[in-house]
Scaffold this motif. Structure first.
Motif, mmCIF file in Angstrom:
data_model
loop_
_atom_site.group_PDB
_atom_site.id
_atom_site.type_symbol
_atom_site.label_atom_id
_atom_site.label_comp_id
_atom_site.label_asym_id
_atom_site.label_seq_id
_atom_site.Cartn_x
_atom_site.Cartn_y
_atom_site.Cartn_z
ATOM 1 N N LEU A 1 11.130 -133.779 -33.043
ATOM 2 C CA LEU A 1 11.776 -132.569 -32.523
ATOM 3 C C LEU A 1 12.498 -131.811 -33.634
ATOM 4 C CD1 LEU A 1 13.232 -133.834 -29.124
ATOM 5 C CD2 LEU A 1 11.312 -132.255 -29.459
ATOM 6 N N GLY A 2 13.188 -132.536 -34.493
ATOM 7 C CA GLY A 2 13.899 -131.895 -35.593
ATOM 8 C C GLY A 2 12.955 -131.176 -36.532
ATOM 9 N N ARG A 3 11.842 -131.815 -36.837
ATOM 10 C CA ARG A 3 10.860 -131.193 -37.733
ATOM 11 C C ARG A 3 10.234 -129.977 -37.063
ATOM 12 N NH1 ARG A 3 7.579 -128.733 -39.409
ATOM 13 N NH2 ARG A 3 6.051 -129.061 -41.039
ATOM 14 N N LEU A 4 9.917 -130.071 -35.783
ATOM 15 C CA LEU A 4 9.315 -128.932 -35.078
ATOM 16 C C LEU A 4 10.319 -127.809 -34.867
ATOM 17 C CD1 LEU A 4 7.025 -130.721 -32.466
ATOM 18 C CD2 LEU A 4 6.351 -129.605 -34.618
ATOM 19 N N ALA A 5 11.602 -128.112 -34.890
ATOM 20 C CA ALA A 5 12.613 -127.062 -34.784
ATOM 21 C C ALA A 5 12.585 -126.178 -36.027
ATOM 22 C CB ALA A 5 13.998 -127.676 -34.592
ATOM 23 N N GLU A 6 12.119 -126.728 -37.145
ATOM 24 C CA GLU A 6 12.002 -125.950 -38.387
ATOM 25 C C GLU A 6 10.801 -125.021 -38.346
ATOM 26 O OE1 GLU A 6 11.762 -128.828 -41.520
ATOM 27 O OE2 GLU A 6 13.709 -129.702 -41.016
ATOM 28 N N PRO B 1 6.420 -124.842 -36.410
ATOM 29 C CA PRO B 1 5.319 -125.544 -35.743
ATOM 30 C C PRO B 1 4.530 -126.373 -36.756
ATOM 31 C CG PRO B 1 5.384 -123.247 -35.067
ATOM 32 C CD PRO B 1 6.337 -123.396 -36.218
ATOM 33 N N SER B 2 3.868 -127.403 -36.267
ATOM 34 C CA SER B 2 3.098 -128.269 -37.161
ATOM 35 C C SER B 2 2.004 -128.971 -36.372
ATOM 36 C CB SER B 2 4.024 -129.297 -37.813
ATOM 37 O OG SER B 2 3.333 -130.043 -38.788
ATOM 38 N N HIS B 3 1.088 -129.592 -37.092
ATOM 39 C CA HIS B 3 0.070 -130.411 -36.444
ATOM 40 C C HIS B 3 0.392 -131.881 -36.675
ATOM 41 C CE1 HIS B 3 -1.921 -130.939 -40.378
ATOM 42 N NE2 HIS B 3 -1.617 -129.666 -40.556
ATOM 43 N N GLY B 4 -0.227 -132.743 -35.907
ATOM 44 C CA GLY B 4 0.118 -134.162 -35.918
ATOM 45 C C GLY B 4 0.016 -134.831 -37.273
ATOM 46 N N TYR B 5 -1.056 -134.528 -38.027
ATOM 47 C CA TYR B 5 -1.218 -135.187 -39.320
ATOM 48 C C TYR B 5 -0.097 -134.807 -40.280
ATOM 49 C CZ TYR B 5 -3.235 -137.069 -43.556
ATOM 50 O OH TYR B 5 -3.424 -137.774 -44.717
ATOM 51 N N GLN B 6 0.314 -133.559 -40.263
ATOM 52 C CA GLN B 6 1.416 -133.130 -41.125
ATOM 53 C C GLN B 6 2.723 -133.813 -40.709
ATOM 54 O OE1 GLN B 6 1.165 -131.149 -43.977
ATOM 55 N NE2 GLN B 6 3.222 -131.978 -44.266
ATOM 56 N N LEU B 7 2.942 -133.952 -39.412
ATOM 57 C CA LEU B 7 4.127 -134.664 -38.933
ATOM 58 C C LEU B 7 4.103 -136.120 -39.401
ATOM 59 C CD1 LEU B 7 4.294 -133.234 -35.314
ATOM 60 C CD2 LEU B 7 5.973 -132.840 -37.124
ATOM 61 N N HIS B 8 2.931 -136.726 -39.355
ATOM 62 C CA HIS B 8 2.765 -138.096 -39.845
ATOM 63 C C HIS B 8 3.180 -138.184 -41.316
ATOM 64 C CE1 HIS B 8 0.413 -141.285 -41.817
ATOM 65 N NE2 HIS B 8 -0.322 -140.338 -42.363
ATOM 66 N N LYS B 9 2.736 -137.235 -42.125
ATOM 67 C CA LYS B 9 3.091 -137.245 -43.547
ATOM 68 C C LYS B 9 4.581 -136.979 -43.747
ATOM 69 C CE LYS B 9 0.386 -134.464 -45.768
ATOM 70 N NZ LYS B 9 -0.633 -133.610 -46.385
ATOM 71 N N ASP B 10 5.141 -136.058 -42.990
ATOM 72 C CA ASP B 10 6.553 -135.696 -43.141
ATOM 73 C C ASP B 10 7.500 -136.804 -42.682
ATOM 74 O OD1 ASP B 10 5.694 -133.229 -44.045
ATOM 75 O OD2 ASP B 10 6.172 -132.165 -42.185
ATOM 76 N N ILE B 11 7.154 -137.464 -41.588
ATOM 77 C CA ILE B 11 8.067 -138.427 -40.966
ATOM 78 C C ILE B 11 7.815 -139.854 -41.463
ATOM 79 C CG2 ILE B 11 8.779 -139.427 -38.745
ATOM 80 C CD1 ILE B 11 8.258 -136.601 -37.563
ATOM 81 N N GLY B 12 6.565 -140.148 -41.806
ATOM 82 C CA GLY B 12 6.269 -141.452 -42.377
ATOM 83 C C GLY B 12 5.979 -142.556 -41.386
ATOM 84 N N VAL B 13 5.458 -142.204 -40.225
ATOM 85 C CA VAL B 13 4.989 -143.211 -39.278
ATOM 86 C C VAL B 13 3.497 -142.980 -39.055
ATOM 87 C CG1 VAL B 13 7.231 -143.482 -38.142
ATOM 88 C CG2 VAL B 13 5.600 -141.836 -37.242
ATOM 89 N N THR B 14 2.836 -143.935 -38.421
ATOM 90 C CA THR B 14 1.392 -143.834 -38.246
ATOM 91 C C THR B 14 1.007 -142.626 -37.397
ATOM 92 O OG1 THR B 14 1.348 -145.193 -36.252
ATOM 93 C CG2 THR B 14 1.154 -146.351 -38.382
ATOM 94 N N THR B 15 -0.209 -142.158 -37.602
ATOM 95 C CA THR B 15 -0.681 -141.018 -36.810
ATOM 96 C C THR B 15 -0.743 -141.379 -35.328
ATOM 97 O OG1 THR B 15 -2.978 -141.615 -37.312
ATOM 98 C CG2 THR B 15 -1.974 -139.885 -38.652
ATOM 99 N N SER B 16 -1.110 -142.627 -35.016
ATOM 100 C CA SER B 16 -1.175 -143.004 -33.597
ATOM 101 C C SER B 16 0.209 -142.941 -32.962
ATOM 102 C CB SER B 16 -1.794 -144.395 -33.422
ATOM 103 O OG SER B 16 -1.026 -145.379 -34.076
ATOM 104 N N THR B 17 1.246 -143.319 -33.708
ATOM 105 C CA THR B 17 2.610 -143.226 -33.196
ATOM 106 C C THR B 17 3.000 -141.773 -32.986
ATOM 107 O OG1 THR B 17 3.267 -145.303 -34.239
ATOM 108 C CG2 THR B 17 5.037 -143.753 -33.708
ATOM 109 N N ILE B 18 2.676 -140.931 -33.956
ATOM 110 C CA ILE B 18 2.988 -139.499 -33.838
ATOM 111 C C ILE B 18 2.344 -138.928 -32.587
ATOM 112 C CG2 ILE B 18 2.495 -137.210 -34.827
ATOM 113 C CD1 ILE B 18 4.826 -138.547 -36.222
ATOM 114 N N TYR B 19 1.046 -139.166 -32.404
ATOM 115 C CA TYR B 19 0.342 -138.577 -31.264
ATOM 116 C C TYR B 19 0.821 -139.160 -29.929
ATOM 117 C CZ TYR B 19 -2.587 -135.938 -34.406
ATOM 118 O OH TYR B 19 -3.026 -135.047 -35.350
ATOM 119 N N GLN B 20 1.195 -140.425 -29.912
ATOM 120 C CA GLN B 20 1.759 -141.001 -28.688
ATOM 121 C C GLN B 20 3.053 -140.279 -28.324
ATOM 122 O OE1 GLN B 20 2.583 -145.209 -28.796
ATOM 123 N NE2 GLN B 20 3.862 -145.102 -26.980
ATOM 124 N N HIS B 21 3.935 -140.121 -29.302
ATOM 125 C CA HIS B 21 5.215 -139.455 -29.046
ATOM 126 C C HIS B 21 5.026 -137.977 -28.714
ATOM 127 C CE1 HIS B 21 7.733 -142.861 -29.726
ATOM 128 N NE2 HIS B 21 7.363 -143.006 -30.990
#
Length: 100
Positions: A30-35, A37-57
């Motif tokens: 949520l904090g990153r998206l407040a800055e 919009p983004s896609h899941g893979y970029q969120l994975h790179k920015d936050i440092g958790v697996t892509t499956s975790t990102i997409y689940q959340h």
């Protein structure tokens, strides 16, 4: 989901000592998206958790109305871009206020 509903959910979670409804990863998303919009893979790179975790959340946050997705064309590929909703921003503000 109305602002009053979000506040009520948060207050109930605090009373039950169950603030894990929104854990660190969801807060980071949520904090990153407040800055911006983004896609899941970029969120994975920015936050440092697996892509499956990102997409689940992201799915859970979208179901709760905290983020919304839209399809965009990129390099002849369709990507899903996520952005925070007004309810998601309100939740971030409430959580930030509660932490201070």
């Amino acid at each position: 989901m109305a602002l009053g509903d979000i506040k009520q959910i948060w207050e109930t979670a605090k009373r039950r000592n169950n603030v894990s409804l929104i854990g660190k990863t969801k807060m980071a998303i949520l904090g990153r998206l407040a800055e911006s919009p983004s896609h899941g893979y970029q969120l994975h790179k920015d936050i440092g958790v697996t892509t499956s975790t990102i997409y689940q959340h992201l799915g859970e946050l979208e179901d709760a109305g905290m983020v919304e997705s839209s399809k965009i064309e990129d390099d002849s590929r369709e990507k899903t871009e996520y952005q925070i909703t007004d309810d998601g921003r309100t939740l971030l503000e409430l959580l930030d206020k509660d932490d201070n």
